[in-house]
Design a protein around this motif. Sequence first.
Motif, short mmCIF file in Angstrom:
data_model
loop_
_atom_site.label_atom_id
_atom_site.label_comp_id
_atom_site.label_asym_id
_atom_site.label_seq_id
_atom_site.Cartn_x
_atom_site.Cartn_y
_atom_site.Cartn_z
N MET A 24 0.84 -1.21 0.00
CA MET A 24 0.00 0.00 0.00
C MET A 24 0.87 1.26 0.00
O MET A 24 1.89 1.33 0.68
N THR A 25 0.45 2.25 -0.79
CA THR A 25 1.21 3.49 -0.83
C THR A 25 0.98 4.29 0.44
O THR A 25 -0.02 4.12 1.15
N GLN A 26 1.94 5.16 0.71
CA GLN A 26 1.88 6.03 1.88
C GLN A 26 0.68 6.97 1.77
O GLN A 26 0.41 7.51 0.70
N GLN A 27 -0.04 7.19 2.86
CA GLN A 27 -1.12 8.17 2.85
C GLN A 27 -0.56 9.58 3.01
O GLN A 27 0.44 9.77 3.70
N ILE A 28 -1.24 10.55 2.38
CA ILE A 28 -0.86 11.96 2.57
C ILE A 28 -1.44 12.43 3.89
O ILE A 28 -2.63 12.25 4.15
N ARG A 29 -0.61 13.05 4.70
CA ARG A 29 -1.04 13.54 6.02
C ARG A 29 -1.55 14.98 5.87
O ARG A 29 -0.79 15.88 5.54
N VAL A 30 -2.85 15.16 6.13
CA VAL A 30 -3.52 16.42 5.81
C VAL A 30 -4.05 17.12 7.07
O VAL A 30 -4.69 16.49 7.91
N ALA A 31 -3.78 18.43 7.17
CA ALA A 31 -4.40 19.27 8.20
C ALA A 31 -5.43 20.16 7.53
O ALA A 31 -5.25 20.56 6.38
N VAL A 32 -6.50 20.47 8.25
CA VAL A 32 -7.51 21.39 7.71
C VAL A 32 -7.60 22.61 8.63
O VAL A 32 -7.86 22.48 9.83
N LEU A 33 -7.35 23.79 8.05
CA LEU A 33 -7.47 25.05 8.80
C LEU A 33 -8.87 25.62 8.55
O LEU A 33 -9.34 25.62 7.42
N GLY A 34 -9.50 26.11 9.61
CA GLY A 34 -10.89 26.55 9.49
C GLY A 34 -11.81 25.35 9.55
O GLY A 34 -12.86 25.32 8.93
N ALA A 35 -11.40 24.35 10.35
CA ALA A 35 -12.10 23.06 10.35
C ALA A 35 -13.51 23.15 10.91
O ALA A 35 -14.34 22.27 10.67
N ALA A 36 -13.82 24.22 11.63
CA ALA A 36 -15.15 24.33 12.23
C ALA A 36 -16.14 25.02 11.30
O ALA A 36 -17.34 25.00 11.54
N GLY A 37 -15.63 25.62 10.22
CA GLY A 37 -16.53 26.27 9.28
C GLY A 37 -17.21 25.24 8.38
O GLY A 37 -16.89 24.05 8.41
N ARG A 38 -18.15 25.72 7.53
CA ARG A 38 -18.89 24.78 6.70
C ARG A 38 -17.99 24.13 5.65
O ARG A 38 -18.02 22.92 5.46
N MET A 39 -17.17 24.93 4.97
CA MET A 39 -16.29 24.35 3.96
C MET A 39 -15.21 23.49 4.63
O MET A 39 -14.84 22.43 4.12
N GLY A 40 -14.72 23.96 5.78
CA GLY A 40 -13.69 23.20 6.49
C GLY A 40 -14.21 21.84 6.94
O GLY A 40 -13.55 20.82 6.78
N ALA A 41 -15.42 21.83 7.48
CA ALA A 41 -15.99 20.57 7.96
C ALA A 41 -16.23 19.62 6.79
O ALA A 41 -15.98 18.41 6.89
N THR A 42 -16.69 20.17 5.67
CA THR A 42 -16.91 19.33 4.49
C THR A 42 -15.57 18.75 4.02
O THR A 42 -15.49 17.60 3.59
N THR A 43 -14.52 19.57 4.09
CA THR A 43 -13.19 19.10 3.68
C THR A 43 -12.70 17.99 4.61
O THR A 43 -12.14 16.99 4.16
N CYS A 44 -12.89 18.16 5.91
CA CYS A 44 -12.48 17.11 6.86
C CYS A 44 -13.14 15.79 6.50
O CYS A 44 -12.49 14.74 6.46
N ALA A 45 -14.45 15.84 6.22
CA ALA A 45 -15.16 14.61 5.88
C ALA A 45 -14.62 14.00 4.59
O ALA A 45 -14.46 12.78 4.48
N ALA A 46 -14.30 14.85 3.62
CA ALA A 46 -13.81 14.33 2.34
C ALA A 46 -12.42 13.71 2.49
O ALA A 46 -12.12 12.68 1.88
N VAL A 47 -11.58 14.34 3.31
CA VAL A 47 -10.23 13.79 3.53
C VAL A 47 -10.33 12.45 4.25
O VAL A 47 -9.65 11.48 3.89
N GLU A 48 -11.22 12.40 5.23
CA GLU A 48 -11.39 11.13 5.96
C GLU A 48 -11.89 10.02 5.06
O GLU A 48 -11.56 8.85 5.24
N ALA A 49 -12.68 10.38 4.06
CA ALA A 49 -13.24 9.37 3.18
C ALA A 49 -12.28 8.96 2.06
O ALA A 49 -12.52 7.97 1.38
N ALA A 50 -11.19 9.72 1.89
CA ALA A 50 -10.25 9.42 0.79
C ALA A 50 -9.25 8.35 1.25
O ALA A 50 -8.60 8.49 2.29
N ALA A 51 -9.14 7.29 0.46
CA ALA A 51 -8.30 6.16 0.85
C ALA A 51 -6.82 6.54 0.93
O ALA A 51 -6.07 5.96 1.71
N ASP A 52 -6.41 7.52 0.13
CA ASP A 52 -4.98 7.85 0.07
C ASP A 52 -4.61 9.05 0.97
O ASP A 52 -3.53 9.61 0.82
N MET A 53 -5.49 9.41 1.88
CA MET A 53 -5.20 10.54 2.77
C MET A 53 -5.54 10.19 4.21
O MET A 53 -6.38 9.35 4.48
#
Lengths: 255, 255, 255, 255
Positions: free
Chosen positions: B1-30
């Motif tokens: 398995m390839t290495q996952q990309i380690r991602v931080a989300v700034l503004g994680a409590a906002g609407r776009m930030g929260a949506t991004t957190c969910a998308a990163v969590e759902a991505a197999a390579d992140m």
Amino acid sequence: MTQQIRVAVLGAAGRMGATTCAAVEAAADMELVARVEAGQDVAAAVRGAGAQVAVDFTVPGATEANVHALLDAGVHAVVGATGWTDESRARVAEHAARVNAERERGLGVVIAPNFALSAVLAMRFAAQAARFFESAEVIELHHPNKVDAPSGTARHTAEAIAAARRGAGLGPMPDATETGWEARGADVDGVRVHAVRLRGLVAHEEVLLGNPGEQLLIRQDSFDRVSFMPGVLLAVRQVGSRPGLTVGLEHLLEL
Amino acid sequence: MTQQIRVAVLGAAGRMGATTCAAVEAAADMELVARVEAGQDVAAAVRGAGAQVAVDFTVPGATEANVHALLDAGVHAVVGATGWTDESRARVAEHAARVNAERERGLGVVIAPNFALSAVLAMRFAAQAARFFESAEVIELHHPNKVDAPSGTARHTAEAIAAARRGAGLGPMPDATETGWEARGADVDGVRVHAVRLRGLVAHEEVLLGNPGEQLLIRQDSFDRVSFMPGVLLAVRQVGSRPGLTVGLEHLLEL
Amino acid sequence: MTQQIRVAVLGAAGRMGATTCAAVEAAADMELVARVEAGQDVAAAVRGAGAQVAVDFTVPGATEANVHALLDAGVHAVVGATGWTDESRARVAEHAARVNAERERGLGVVIAPNFALSAVLAMRFAAQAARFFESAEVIELHHPNKVDAPSGTARHTAEAIAAARRGAGLGPMPDATETGWEARGADVDGVRVHAVRLRGLVAHEEVLLGNPGEQLLIRQDSFDRVSFMPGVLLAVRQVGSRPGLTVGLEHLLEL
Amino acid sequence: MTQQIRVAVLGAAGRMGATTCAAVEAAADMELVARVEAGQDVAAAVRGAGAQVAVDFTVPGATEANVHALLDAGVHAVVGATGWTDESRARVAEHAARVNAERERGLGVVIAPNFALSAVLAMRFAAQAARFFESAEVIELHHPNKVDAPSGTARHTAEAIAAARRGAGLGPMPDATETGWEARGADVDGVRVHAVRLRGLVAHEEVLLGNPGEQLLIRQDSFDRVSFMPGVLLAVRQVGSRPGLTVGLEHLLEL
């Protein structure tokens, strides 16, 4: 076989007149009995040909006089020429009423600003739907040689939407615009109307109606002047049973 | 398995930030390693979490400082926050170049005004097609709470069309309008832009291109902010191989 | 003033041929030097007129022989006639290569299944965008006299979308349909293609591309055969600088 | 101030039920007096709360019994749950008639397969317009998780178009298709219906009507289940003045 309707076409040499002649000739229930052109005596021409209905696609300067001549000649009139005003329509209505009363006739005159069924129906449906939606806007799209904006059809559509909203007690539509009003189109009776001019297009209209979570879109395309013919033929068939003046094809559609 | 990309989300409590957190969590390579909220020390948070890439969906007043902090911390940045100017972008470009030269790094910053693939592609295709057509207009449609008109995306699209027309030596578009200019929309660099505001809509754009007898229409619909996620994830995957500043998602699409 | 391109039109009495003659005559940089009709000796006609480029809008049974005759006569060919196969195209490619080698010429042949710029661009953009979207479907709409479904253009568009998806490693599109497959259109290489037949329409195509929360729609309308003329003239201008066989107008657009 | 309508919601824990509760609470002329969930005694719950109208968004297995219980409890019913048949509707009509006769009541039941005003209006306008056009086809577009095709709404629309054509004496539509029938969609009562499945879409329907030279297009978009709420509230307001069974929101619109 039923009797054919005997039809004269005034302005027969023009583009709309020629298209109408072809459509009448192609209709099984009609007979083209006269092609009347500019300079001819209208009354003599329709009487001589024994026309029952005359279709007028002449010009603003001629059409009212033609209709009066047709009424005197005892011929029903279907009018697609432009240039009519409240005053000229009132004179025709008065004349038709007088002739019908004096001679015990049932002469009819149908004047329609637009004979395209799709345009007439789009306008009608937009007016019917308007009271159920928070927002409504109109986009009309035409060829770039058109000199006026917005189109008469779009203006009428917006006015019909505005009247329906008033009738239903709806207030102004939601609109938070603070900057850039020049992109928001013309304000016709409180309804925003946008005019697009694009090479390749002919005459098109879109009505957009919006509520939370839903949109209703009614679009009408006129690609070619033959699109007016079903409406013209429908008026020719009905004008004999509608004494007096009728303005607008929508009244003949029995919706 | 390839290495996952380690991602931080700034503004994680906002609407776009929260949506991004969910998308990163759902991505197999992140892997989502940090949710950073307003008030936290960005550099400490991303370093402590071992983030490789940070996605910034904060606010205009915070985003530039965040990007400088990320560059100092050695973390790639993907930025969807608004409020950027030519000057702030120039400062970030200079900072990234300096860090990459001094430390022999390949740090990348991607700033995108719009992460919706459909919007980015629509703008790109409109610009590519523009030189082949006599006429071009833009219609943007949004919810009625939007305060500015026309939208930034529509304005950029019109400017790109205008630039393509100039590059091809095309003159002004045909337009015979004499009356009713207020229905003809805003003039953005010679391209007419119309703004519709309708309850129920979110964010939509249509580009109409016309030649004699033909039309090309490119339409883009954003129904929901999840539409930005494929573009955000694509930028997260690519930012590591694009040193320096990249402005606009279109440069990552390899069209 | 620059030299005008001397153009012959084969099939000049047909509808497309006549439209091409008019377009060439209206183009400032071209001169119409020959109208060649069925039964005439093509080689003699184009040589006698001193044509540099010939446009072939003849019929499937004649077009290949015409192109071979044009190559022998040293005239560039732009071909809009239908009926070409892989085999006939290969014979023309071989012939052009041989003539160009033997006589040190740079003769070009452009064969295009569709000269409408909007159709060519729609197909191209659909193929470029396809790899970024989960779902893609094609709707083509034509007049009801069309005997085959779906249209060749829609079929090519679907194949191009399928190829782009394969190239990007995308699997089958999401589709939970269990009942009613007959409403889901034709399966062209895994892409659903729907054919609408409606009185009043000419030739239209829509490509719909979908991701969570967004849609990209590319629509093309051909209202009239004049829409082919910008593409034909573009090919006439470029064929002289493209030795050998070129299949498809898209290769001349420098996208 | 006028009296508020006292409303109970059955299936209050489901997605449609919860959306309805929120809409009732937001309506100035209504009061939400009961949220009834699966397993509760419906009659006791509505009687205890003093509800005048109950909205049922439960499941096919429960909804008929609920409506009978509401009639016995003397409460008007607005029903959006699915699963109704001619037989179950007949039983409700008979029950309502009997209760109203025996107790001198005017209890009303409104059952609507679709509460989206845009969908109901689109279907109605399509049926009204159909007799004026040579051709008519339906395209429905949904998310790719839908298991059946075509949608019930599209099927009903096609049936309404077919009935209107028969009523007007129109024969089959023009269609010269010889090959490729699988691209021509499902045949619903002689009307072609096409089903598109695309990620990102929710529920959409287009009706295309064509005559020589013109097209009328009626399109409806449901982006979100909140779009059902204006229709639900309208039914709540009207059900008290419509004794007996009413099937279909269109009968409440006074078009």
